[in-house]
Design a protein around this motif. Sequence first.
Motif, PDB file in Angstrom:
ATOM      1  N   ALA A 121      29.493  25.818   0.759  1.00 60.63           N
ATOM      2  CA  ALA A 121      29.646  25.984  -0.697  1.00 60.63           C
ATOM      3  C   ALA A 121      28.306  25.771  -1.398  1.00 60.63           C
ATOM      4  CB  ALA A 121      30.691  25.004  -1.224  1.00 60.63           C
ATOM      5  N   ILE A 122      27.481  24.874  -0.855  1.00 63.86           N
ATOM      6  CA  ILE A 122      26.126  24.675  -1.407  1.00 63.86           C
ATOM      7  C   ILE A 122      25.314  25.963  -1.240  1.00 63.86           C
ATOM      8  CG2 ILE A 122      23.927  23.439  -1.073  1.00 63.86           C
ATOM      9  CD1 ILE A 122      25.615  20.992  -0.182  1.00 63.86           C
ATOM     10  N   VAL A 123      25.406  26.560  -0.062  1.00 63.98           N
ATOM     11  CA  VAL A 123      24.695  27.825   0.190  1.00 63.98           C
ATOM     12  C   VAL A 123      25.106  28.867  -0.835  1.00 63.98           C
ATOM     13  CG1 VAL A 123      24.432  29.733   1.841  1.00 63.98           C
ATOM     14  CG2 VAL A 123      24.423  27.367   2.671  1.00 63.98           C
ATOM     15  N   ALA A 124      26.399  28.993  -1.028  1.00 63.21           N
ATOM     16  CA  ALA A 124      26.915  30.009  -1.966  1.00 63.21           C
ATOM     17  C   ALA A 124      26.434  29.739  -3.388  1.00 63.21           C
ATOM     18  CB  ALA A 124      28.434  30.034  -1.903  1.00 63.21           C
ATOM     19  N   GLU A 125      26.408  28.463  -3.782  1.00 65.86           N
ATOM     20  CA  GLU A 125      26.026  28.136  -5.169  1.00 65.86           C
ATOM     21  C   GLU A 125      24.523  28.291  -5.388  1.00 65.86           C
ATOM     22  OE1 GLU A 125      27.930  27.982  -7.518  1.00 65.86           O
ATOM     23  OE2 GLU A 125      26.765  27.132  -9.154  1.00 65.86           O
ATOM     24  N   ILE A 126      23.719  27.997  -4.372  1.00 62.95           N
ATOM     25  CA  ILE A 126      22.278  28.259  -4.498  1.00 62.95           C
ATOM     26  C   ILE A 126      22.061  29.758  -4.714  1.00 62.95           C
ATOM     27  CG2 ILE A 126      20.067  28.319  -3.251  1.00 62.95           C
ATOM     28  CD1 ILE A 126      20.874  25.689  -1.889  1.00 62.95           C
ATOM     29  N   ASN A 127      22.800  30.557  -3.942  1.00 61.53           N
ATOM     30  CA  ASN A 127      22.675  32.010  -4.116  1.00 61.53           C
ATOM     31  C   ASN A 127      23.198  32.469  -5.479  1.00 61.53           C
ATOM     32  OD1 ASN A 127      21.374  32.569  -1.668  1.00 61.53           O
ATOM     33  ND2 ASN A 127      23.320  32.493  -0.543  1.00 61.53           N
ATOM     34  N   ASN A 128      24.272  31.826  -5.940  1.00 57.29           N
ATOM     35  CA  ASN A 128      24.783  32.162  -7.284  1.00 57.29           C
ATOM     36  C   ASN A 128      23.733  31.862  -8.357  1.00 57.29           C
ATOM     37  OD1 ASN A 128      27.255  32.904  -6.244  1.00 57.29           O
ATOM     38  ND2 ASN A 128      28.224  30.895  -6.646  1.00 57.29           N
ATOM     39  N   ARG A 129      22.949  30.823  -8.135  1.00 60.31           N
ATOM     40  CA  ARG A 129      21.964  30.387  -9.142  1.00 60.31           C
ATOM     41  C   ARG A 129      20.547  30.750  -8.699  1.00 60.31           C
ATOM     42  NH1 ARG A 129      23.154  24.833 -11.968  1.00 60.31           N
ATOM     43  NH2 ARG A 129      21.597  25.841 -13.294  1.00 60.31           N
ATOM     44  N   PHE A 130      20.458  31.821  -7.941  1.00 60.04           N
ATOM     45  CA  PHE A 130      19.164  32.252  -7.385  1.00 60.04           C
ATOM     46  C   PHE A 130      18.089  32.311  -8.483  1.00 60.04           C
ATOM     47  CE2 PHE A 130      17.026  34.351  -3.793  1.00 60.04           C
ATOM     48  CZ  PHE A 130      15.927  34.922  -4.430  1.00 60.04           C
ATOM     49  N   ASP A 131      18.394  32.953  -9.598  1.00 58.03           N
ATOM     50  CA  ASP A 131      17.390  33.127 -10.655  1.00 58.03           C
ATOM     51  C   ASP A 131      16.983  31.795 -11.277  1.00 58.03           C
ATOM     52  OD1 ASP A 131      18.551  36.398 -11.814  1.00 58.03           O
ATOM     53  OD2 ASP A 131      17.166  35.780 -10.209  1.00 58.03           O
ATOM     54  N   ASP A 132      17.931  30.869 -11.405  1.00 58.73           N
ATOM     55  CA  ASP A 132      17.583  29.549 -11.954  1.00 58.73           C
ATOM     56  C   ASP A 132      16.590  28.833 -11.029  1.00 58.73           C
ATOM     57  OD1 ASP A 132      19.326  30.046 -14.018  1.00 58.73           O
ATOM     58  OD2 ASP A 132      21.000  28.962 -13.095  1.00 58.73           O
ATOM     59  N   PHE A 133      16.864  28.906  -9.723  1.00 58.93           N
ATOM     60  CA  PHE A 133      15.936  28.270  -8.774  1.00 58.93           C
ATOM     61  C   PHE A 133      14.599  29.002  -8.760  1.00 58.93           C
ATOM     62  CE2 PHE A 133      18.001  24.773  -6.727  1.00 58.93           C
ATOM     63  CZ  PHE A 133      19.358  24.996  -6.884  1.00 58.93           C
ATOM     64  N   LEU A 134      14.639  30.326  -8.888  1.00 56.70           N
ATOM     65  CA  LEU A 134      13.399  31.110  -8.887  1.00 56.70           C
ATOM     66  C   LEU A 134      12.530  30.730 -10.087  1.00 56.70           C
ATOM     67  CD1 LEU A 134      11.928  33.549  -7.485  1.00 56.70           C
ATOM     68  CD2 LEU A 134      13.051  35.018  -9.186  1.00 56.70           C
ATOM     69  N   GLN A 135      13.153  30.666 -11.259  1.00 57.73           N
ATOM     70  CA  GLN A 135      12.404  30.323 -12.471  1.00 57.73           C
ATOM     71  C   GLN A 135      11.838  28.904 -12.370  1.00 57.73           C
ATOM     72  OE1 GLN A 135      11.607  32.236 -14.986  1.00 57.73           O
ATOM     73  NE2 GLN A 135      12.911  34.030 -14.612  1.00 57.73           N
ATOM     74  N   ALA A 136      12.644  27.985 -11.835  1.00 59.43           N
ATOM     75  CA  ALA A 136      12.210  26.581 -11.749  1.00 59.43           C
ATOM     76  C   ALA A 136      11.034  26.433 -10.777  1.00 59.43           C
ATOM     77  CB  ALA A 136      13.381  25.703 -11.302  1.00 59.43           C
TER      78      ALA A 136
END
Length: 486
Positions: free
Chosen positions: A72-87
């Motif tokens: 579920a962590i994997v899926a949520e990181i992928n769901n928030r890909f752009d947030d992690f990319l921007q950060a």
Amino acid sequence: MKEIKNFINGEYVTNLSGKTYEKRNPVDNSLIGMVYEAGQPEVDAAVAAAKAALKGPWGKLSVVERCAMLDAIVAEINNRFDDFLQAEIADTGKPAHLASHIDIPRGAANFKIFTDTIKNVSTESFEMRTPDGKTARSYGVRTPRGVIGIICPWNLPLLLMTWKAGPALACGNTVVVKPSEDTPSTATLLGEVMNKVGVPPGVYNVVNGYGVNSAGSFLTAHPDVNGITFTGETRTGTAIMQAAAVGIRPVSLELGGKNAAVVFADADFDNAVATVTRSCFENAGQVCLGTERVYVERPIFDKFVAALKEKAEQMKPGRPFDHDTKIGPLVSKKHQAKVLGMYAKAKEEGANIVFGGGIPDMPDDLKDGCWVQPTIWTGLPETATVVTEEIFGPCCHISPFDSEDEVLNKVNANRYGLATSIHTQDISRAMRLANAIEVGLCWVNSWFLRDLRTPFGGSKQSGIGREGGVHSLEFYTELRNVMVKY
Ligand SMILES: NC(=O)c1ccc[n+]([C@@H]2O[C@H](COP(=O)([O-])OP(=O)(O)OC[C@H]3O[C@@H](n4cnc5c(N)ncnc54)[C@H](O)[C@@H]3O)[C@@H](O)[C@H]2O)c1
Ligand SMILES: O=C/C=C/C=C(\O)C(=O)O
């Protein structure tokens, strides 16, 4: 103004001291936000939360239930890909194409590989006759080590942190993460993912701050931390190893390097040039596996130097999301000063500067960023500072060689032993050299090609231990032997 807080026991908290420090964008030195520095009280609270979580719901999960949570962590990181990319890009200034192809995908992959591993790994079992004629059966039992202190560098912040948090959590541990002071954002953001997917409070904690006399050293000195995994400079690894000695806590150390590329005359020339270009200049040279020493067989030396120079000339610096940006800034003014100091040292020691050696001309709005030129030197002896000491910037020294033995001795003469790339179409020669080169990681006709099941780590002063696939179990679990007489 963005506030970057600590993440303790499932909540974002500031600190008791009120101490904060600025996080600035390396691209133009603009202020991104204020970081709340975790002091001893915050580190104590994070370790206590992690220790308590071991005995809570997290510690009672089956392997399959725990892995479902990591999936579920994997899926949520992928769901928030752009947030992690921007950060990640706000913290590092790295080109978006790099962060979106390496850093963020590996943030998810570093959890996935270990759910696959932990679900399929077995332990050994033996049967023996006992002296009194009965039988005994022994078997191994792997249990979590406990609270794992994770201390990370600033060059691949999410990748390197999850490369530790992934196996740690997959094995049932709890973690207290201390990201680099220069790159707090993605580790702190991951707390939102943990809460979203229902990871119990205290399993994943983040304390922001510095190393000495700050969150880093408070964490490594804490008696309730059962193991310390660190990636960073070799001299820091020494300090952390000394701290871990009190209380006899195991360490996993991924340290510095002074990596070589060896290019033989029979190599696929274009592939060798393209691969060495990546290994010298990718992530502005801020990769532990990066090449800073290039040895080229004499018949193609001049041709290779000219080809690498042409690649360096094409390395257009710029803003992360500009499509024609080929190289970003260094992570901080402090690191820019260190690398420029090494550039000056090379000049002082008489290097022939093939390209670079200073700061690129940047548009006015970027002039205050942490920019350095990609740089190529020739003509220095093996004893020169920039040929022996790690720089951790977009630079390399190229020298010719005439025999296999000569280049092997030069590559091995360095105190580090992290990575080497060998470029030749003579596979017997490649395997001969790979067997003799004193490093943890050797690539042939490639670089930074990663199969996450394989052992990753350094030899000599580049580290202790191996992480990756089943190799991570050595550090993140305790292996108990049970003997049953029947
Ligand atoms: N081998 C690898 O896989 C690998 C990967 C990336 C970076 N590195 C190395 O990391 C270095 C660059 O990263 P860096 O400048 O962040 O390294 P660094 O050693 O200065 O800092 C790394 C981390 O350690 C913390 N720290 C510093 N002193 C500490 C102490 N006494 N106790 C506890 N924590 C402390 C810092 O706050 C930071 O979070 C380079 O040498 C590079 O080779 C190695
Ligand atoms: O800068 C260093 C890069 C380290 C890479 C890894 O730890 C990895 O690819 O797992």
